[in-house]
Motif scaffolding. Structure first.
Motif, PDB file in Angstrom:
ATOM      1  N   LYS A  60     100.391  10.697   9.217  1.00 51.14           N
ATOM      2  CA  LYS A  60      99.785  10.678  10.552  1.00 51.14           C
ATOM      3  C   LYS A  60      98.677  11.728  10.687  1.00 51.14           C
ATOM      4  CE  LYS A  60     103.751   9.118  13.209  1.00 51.14           C
ATOM      5  NZ  LYS A  60     104.941   9.652  13.857  1.00 51.14           N
ATOM      6  N   PRO A  61      97.561  11.321  11.301  1.00 56.08           N
ATOM      7  CA  PRO A  61      96.497  12.311  11.553  1.00 56.08           C
ATOM      8  C   PRO A  61      96.869  13.219  12.730  1.00 56.08           C
ATOM      9  CG  PRO A  61      95.891  10.174  12.482  1.00 56.08           C
ATOM     10  CD  PRO A  61      97.220   9.978  11.783  1.00 56.08           C
ATOM     11  N   ASP A  62      96.244  14.395  12.780  1.00 54.92           N
ATOM     12  CA  ASP A  62      96.504  15.330  13.881  1.00 54.92           C
ATOM     13  C   ASP A  62      96.253  14.693  15.250  1.00 54.92           C
ATOM     14  OD1 ASP A  62      97.202  17.255  12.089  1.00 54.92           O
ATOM     15  OD2 ASP A  62      95.660  18.707  12.670  1.00 54.92           O
ATOM     16  N   ALA A  63      95.350  13.718  15.294  1.00 50.86           N
ATOM     17  CA  ALA A  63      94.994  13.097  16.579  1.00 50.86           C
ATOM     18  C   ALA A  63      96.212  12.455  17.255  1.00 50.86           C
ATOM     19  CB  ALA A  63      93.905  12.048  16.362  1.00 50.86           C
ATOM     20  N   GLU A  64      97.257  12.143  16.488  1.00 47.60           N
ATOM     21  CA  GLU A  64      98.448  11.516  17.086  1.00 47.60           C
ATOM     22  C   GLU A  64      99.426  12.537  17.655  1.00 47.60           C
ATOM     23  OE1 GLU A  64     100.300   8.321  15.006  1.00 47.60           O
ATOM     24  OE2 GLU A  64      98.408   7.677  14.095  1.00 47.60           O
ATOM     25  N   TYR A  65      99.069  13.814  17.544  1.00 53.57           N
ATOM     26  CA  TYR A  65      99.955  14.877  18.030  1.00 53.57           C
ATOM     27  C   TYR A  65      99.339  15.525  19.270  1.00 53.57           C
ATOM     28  CZ  TYR A  65     102.420  14.340  13.615  1.00 53.57           C
ATOM     29  OH  TYR A  65     103.140  13.825  12.557  1.00 53.57           O
ATOM     30  N   THR A  68      98.887  21.056  17.590  1.00 50.56           N
ATOM     31  CA  THR A  68      99.057  21.323  16.158  1.00 50.56           C
ATOM     32  C   THR A  68      98.694  22.781  15.869  1.00 50.56           C
ATOM     33  OG1 THR A  68      96.783  20.702  15.595  1.00 50.56           O
ATOM     34  CG2 THR A  68      98.438  18.948  15.496  1.00 50.56           C
ATOM     35  N   ARG A  73     103.414  20.667  13.950  1.00 49.67           N
ATOM     36  CA  ARG A  73     102.783  19.647  14.805  1.00 49.67           C
ATOM     37  C   ARG A  73     103.822  19.114  15.795  1.00 49.67           C
ATOM     38  NH1 ARG A  73      99.220  15.568  11.214  1.00 49.67           N
ATOM     39  NH2 ARG A  73     101.216  14.993  10.240  1.00 49.67           N
ATOM     40  N   GLN A  75     104.661  16.061  18.483  1.00 51.58           N
ATOM     41  CA  GLN A  75     104.296  14.696  18.886  1.00 51.58           C
ATOM     42  C   GLN A  75     105.138  14.266  20.078  1.00 51.58           C
ATOM     43  OE1 GLN A  75     105.099  11.464  16.073  1.00 51.58           O
ATOM     44  NE2 GLN A  75     103.278  10.413  16.852  1.00 51.58           N
TER      45      GLN A  75
END
Ligand code: ZN
Length: 190
Positions: A60-65, A68, A73, A75
């Motif tokens: 998963k990219p950081d954008a989904e959290y 961070t 991270r 979520q």
């Protein structure tokens, strides 16, 4: 299983007990219950990140959290019955706390407290249930479940079931709660 360990299957289904869950304040359902039969021993399935199953968390990219840092991270789960549910993961692919260095374990303690405080900053949250099972994924993840003030039945062990029983939190409220937690996490970084 070691030879000396007690195997509940030895007792047979007739000896399974039925605790009076229907009398428990936190039991989400009405009506009688009876225990299921225990199945014979079965192979343990691969979890996410084991065998040929890719690790969802590592992919998963950081954008989904919603927050961070260098090592962690956070979520948020999509809206469900409770006002806020999230998981905290280390970036490193480790299965359990046993796999972390002492320095990372010390950080983990700080992180558990920071996320708990952030979730408590949502209006109307009485307690934060913090859980770790590790049955579905081999990437360490801590659950944080917000229990609303006054909803006494949602206390303790059945909160995860209540999360699926309660009506879904309206999107607008859920988005506001996520924003509150993300802001509190960002503020606590300094
Ligand atoms: Zn992983």
């Amino acid at each position: 299983m070691p030879e000396h360990a007690h195997d509940p299957r030895d007792a047979g289904t007739s000896e399974l007990r039925t605790p009076p869950v229907q009398d428990w304040d936190s039991w989400p359902f009405a009506g009688d219950v009876e225990p299921k039969a225990l199945r014979d021993p079965e192979p343990e399935p691969n979890r996410d990140g084991e065998g040929d199953r890719p690790c969802e968390a590592c992919g998963k990219p950081d954008a989904e959290y919603i927050w961070t840092s260098a090592h962690w991270r956070l979520q948020a789960f999509p809206a469900s019955g409770l006002p806020f549910v999230a998981i905290l993961e280390p970036r490193a692919h480790v299965d359990g706390p046993r796999d972390l260095s002492d320095a990372m374990l010390a950080e983990m303690g700080v992180m558990l407290a920071r996320v708990e405080r952030a979730v408590l900053s949502i209006d109307g949250i009485e307690r934060v249930h913090i859980l770790r099972y590790g049955e579905g994924a081999a990437h360490l993840h801590w659950w944080f479940m917000a229990r609303p003030t006054g909803l006494r039945q949602v206390a303790s062990g059945f909160a995860m079931i209540w999360d699926d029983v309660l009506p879904t939190t309206p999107q607008e409220t859920w988005r506001a709660n996520v924003a509150t937690v993300a802001a509190a996490m960002a503020a606590s970084s300094h």
